[in-house]
Design an enzyme around this catalytic site. Sequence first.
Site, PDB file in Angstrom:
ATOM      1  NE  ARG A  20      -4.101  -1.283  -0.257  1.00 58.93           N
ATOM      2  CZ  ARG A  20      -5.255  -1.419   0.675  1.00 58.93           C
ATOM      3  NH1 ARG A  20      -5.436  -0.870   1.444  1.00 58.93           N
ATOM      4  NH2 ARG A  20      -6.102  -2.486   0.218  1.00 58.93           N
ATOM      5  NE  ARG A  24      -7.955   5.910   2.706  1.00 63.33           N
ATOM      6  CZ  ARG A  24      -8.589   4.886   2.893  1.00 63.33           C
ATOM      7  NH1 ARG A  24      -9.727   4.939   2.129  1.00 63.33           N
ATOM      8  NH2 ARG A  24      -8.492   3.964   3.773  1.00 63.33           N
ATOM      9  NE  ARG A  33     -10.113   7.250  -6.579  1.00 59.13           N
ATOM     10  CZ  ARG A  33     -10.034   6.471  -5.367  1.00 59.13           C
ATOM     11  NH1 ARG A  33      -9.409   5.764  -4.485  1.00 59.13           N
ATOM     12  NH2 ARG A  33     -11.595   6.542  -4.613  1.00 59.13           N
ATOM     13  CG  ASP A  69      -8.856  -3.702  -4.650  1.00 58.56           C
ATOM     14  OD1 ASP A  69      -8.241  -3.074  -3.779  1.00 58.56           O
ATOM     15  OD2 ASP A  69      -9.419  -4.718  -4.392  1.00 58.56           O
ATOM     16  CE1 TYR A 144     -13.161  -7.501   2.054  1.00 59.66           C
ATOM     17  CE2 TYR A 144     -11.250  -8.743   0.774  1.00 59.66           C
ATOM     18  CZ  TYR A 144     -11.831  -8.005   1.776  1.00 59.66           C
ATOM     19  OH  TYR A 144     -10.685  -7.083   2.574  1.00 59.66           O
TER      20      TYR A 144
HETATM   21  O1  CP3 Z   1       0.065   0.288  -3.137  1.00 63.37           O
HETATM   22  C1  CP3 Z   1      -0.329  -0.917  -3.161  1.00 63.37           C
HETATM   23  O2  CP3 Z   1      -0.113  -1.821  -2.380  1.00 63.37           O
HETATM   24  C2  CP3 Z   1      -0.893  -1.191  -4.754  1.00 63.37           C
HETATM   25  C3  CP3 Z   1      -2.195  -1.327  -4.819  1.00 63.37           C
HETATM   26  C4  CP3 Z   1      -3.352  -2.164  -3.899  1.00 63.37           C
HETATM   27  C5  CP3 Z   1      -4.608  -1.782  -3.486  1.00 63.37           C
HETATM   28  N1  CP3 Z   1      -5.206  -2.831  -3.001  1.00 63.37           N
HETATM   29  C6  CP3 Z   1      -4.919  -0.279  -3.657  1.00 63.37           C
HETATM   30  C7  CP3 Z   1      -6.210   0.055  -2.994  1.00 63.37           C
HETATM   31  C8  CP3 Z   1      -3.252  -3.674  -3.735  1.00 63.37           C
HETATM   32  C9  CP3 Z   1      -2.054  -4.445  -3.703  1.00 63.37           C
HETATM   33  C10 CP3 Z   1      -4.269  -3.863  -2.950  1.00 63.37           C
HETATM   34  C11 CP3 Z   1      -4.539  -5.335  -2.488  1.00 63.37           C
HETATM   35  C12 CP3 Z   1      -5.863  -5.434  -1.771  1.00 63.37           C
HETATM   36  N2  CP3 Z   1      -7.231  -5.017  -1.948  1.00 63.37           N
HETATM   37  C13 CP3 Z   1      -5.921  -6.307  -0.437  1.00 63.37           C
HETATM   38  C14 CP3 Z   1      -4.701  -7.152   0.004  1.00 63.37           C
HETATM   39  C15 CP3 Z   1      -3.871  -6.263   0.619  1.00 63.37           C
HETATM   40  C16 CP3 Z   1      -4.118  -5.886   2.055  1.00 63.37           C
HETATM   41  O3  CP3 Z   1      -4.073  -4.864   2.318  1.00 63.37           O
HETATM   42  O4  CP3 Z   1      -4.287  -6.909   2.810  1.00 63.37           O
HETATM   43  C17 CP3 Z   1      -7.374  -6.450  -0.017  1.00 63.37           C
HETATM   44  C18 CP3 Z   1      -7.597  -7.211   1.162  1.00 63.37           C
HETATM   45  C19 CP3 Z   1      -7.922  -5.569  -0.796  1.00 63.37           C
HETATM   46  C20 CP3 Z   1      -9.307  -5.152  -0.736  1.00 63.37           C
HETATM   47  C21 CP3 Z   1      -9.324  -3.702  -0.469  1.00 63.37           C
HETATM   48  N3  CP3 Z   1      -9.332  -2.873  -1.318  1.00 63.37           N
HETATM   49  C22 CP3 Z   1      -9.688  -3.089   0.988  1.00 63.37           C
HETATM   50  C23 CP3 Z   1      -9.787  -3.812   2.252  1.00 63.37           C
HETATM   51  C24 CP3 Z   1      -9.444  -1.701   0.689  1.00 63.37           C
HETATM   52  C25 CP3 Z   1      -9.319  -0.723   1.726  1.00 63.37           C
HETATM   53  C26 CP3 Z   1     -10.757  -0.241   2.060  1.00 63.37           C
HETATM   54  C27 CP3 Z   1     -10.358   1.444   2.979  1.00 63.37           C
HETATM   55  O5  CP3 Z   1     -10.695   2.350   2.173  1.00 63.37           O
HETATM   56  O6  CP3 Z   1      -9.734   1.488   3.997  1.00 63.37           O
HETATM   57  C28 CP3 Z   1      -9.588  -1.320  -0.706  1.00 63.37           C
HETATM   58  C29 CP3 Z   1      -9.583  -0.018  -1.447  1.00 63.37           C
HETATM   59  C30 CP3 Z   1      -8.021   0.141  -1.807  1.00 63.37           C
HETATM   60  N4  CP3 Z   1      -7.253  -0.594  -2.280  1.00 63.37           N
HETATM   61  C31 CP3 Z   1      -7.520   1.397  -1.866  1.00 63.37           C
HETATM   62  C32 CP3 Z   1      -6.392   1.537  -2.245  1.00 63.37           C
HETATM   63  C33 CP3 Z   1      -5.221   2.654  -2.606  1.00 63.37           C
HETATM   64  C34 CP3 Z   1      -8.111   2.561  -0.856  1.00 63.37           C
HETATM   65  C35 CP3 Z   1      -8.924   3.416  -1.830  1.00 63.37           C
HETATM   66  C36 CP3 Z   1      -9.299   4.617  -1.231  1.00 63.37           C
HETATM   67  O7  CP3 Z   1      -8.608   5.562  -1.665  1.00 63.37           O
HETATM   68  O8  CP3 Z   1     -10.172   4.786  -0.625  1.00 63.37           O
END
Ligand code: CP3
Length: 364
Positions: A20, A24, A33, A69, A144
């Site tokens: 990540r 954010r 975004r 994602d 999910y």
């Molecule tokens: O920078 C990176 O790591 C690459 C991008 C990436 C994202 N998601 C972008 C993202 C990666 C590798 C993921 C994988 C992902 N997505 C996982 C496995 C990694 C982990 O954290 O365990 C999981 C479980 C998800 C599902 C998911 N998508 C979650 C739990 C969330 C967060 C929700 C939140 O807002 O707290 C997302 C959204 C997400 N994926 C964001 C990002 C940058 C945040 C989106 C936003 O800007 O609101």
Amino acid sequence: MVAACRKVQPNDHVPVWFMRQAGRSLPEYRASRKDIGMLESCMRPDLVAEITMQPVRRYGVDAAILYSDIMLPLKAAGVDLEIVSGRGPVIAHPVRTPGDLEQLRPLDPERLWYITQAVELITSQLGDLPLIGFAGAPFTLASYLVEGGPSRDYAATKALMVSEPSLWEAMCIRLADLSAVFLQAQVAAGATVVQLFDSWAGSLSAEDYRRYAQPYSARVLRAVADTGVPRIHFGVGTSELLVQMGTAGAEVIGVDWRLSLAEASRRVGHRYALQGNLDPALLSAPWPVLAERAREVISSGASAPGHIFNLGHGVPPEANPAVLAMIVELVHTEGPQLRAAARAELAEASTAGGPAASSRSQYT
Ligand code: CP3
């Protein structure tokens, strides 16, 4: 980074990147975004490239990770889902019966054209720096799909898993094949390392992991085995699962903060490179304390035949980017010496006291 994955890490470099690292915590990400939905942003190659490159420019990390994602291939296959900021993936029609699997259709790689374009754009800007492609492991995706959204205890998922094993198997095979297509598209377009995220596997007992999760993760990892790109396999709370995660096929095991890297390496027989594992919650601790913890991670990681420095899970949204920049600087400037000193100590311990002595090192 790739050398560390292949266990031929020179002592003069400890590679570092952050799960990540795009997201954010970065003001430039929030600006990119603005007014654009998460999944929509993942389908715009110019935006994907820009967001992927933001942490590379800012931190000087040793790898980029594609901004996308784990749920994206499901969306591309036609599953009605959204990613809600601050919450996570939300599924319109959660899976409860065999008929619900209809929404998981095979994915034509052509439908991932925006991934291909984004990866090509990114690799043209990265030079020699690796691009990490990734996918979700079937158990984590299934959690999910079955819950309909994020969950604390995965009760519906686990109940379905143990009571409807044939539905579970059919679902996980479909999910594995979707993640496989996602990974193959990224590698074909130029990703040079891949990571399989099984973020929530740590909620399972070792026996349930072996029966209901590991075989499908192995299926995803096998799908890219012949490409030769190094594969990283990561989950949270997986201290008791590391050996079985290893047998799923990856070259690198990602470790969360609950176990020292030296102990993790001992558990997996010193056979894998390790990635991790600074506790992300400590990013808000005063710098001298945090720096000491980062040094300990490097010394402990020297027990493994390769070590990629990372956090034990993703960068929290409230993290201070300046602190992450200081960690990269520390790993690059102090890492080589710390690793060399720790390896020398391990070598001395093993010649002095036989093979058993090394596992009694102070770093365990
Ligand atoms: O920078 C990176 O790591 C690459 C991008 C990436 C994202 N998601 C972008 C993202 C990666 C590798 C993921 C994988 C992902 N997505 C996982 C496995 C990694 C982990 O954290 O365990 C999981 C479980 C998800 C599902 C998911 N998508 C979650 C739990 C969330 C967060 C929700 C939140 O807002 O707290 C997302 C959204 C997400 N994926 C964001 C990002 C940058 C945040 C989106 C936003 O800007 O609101």
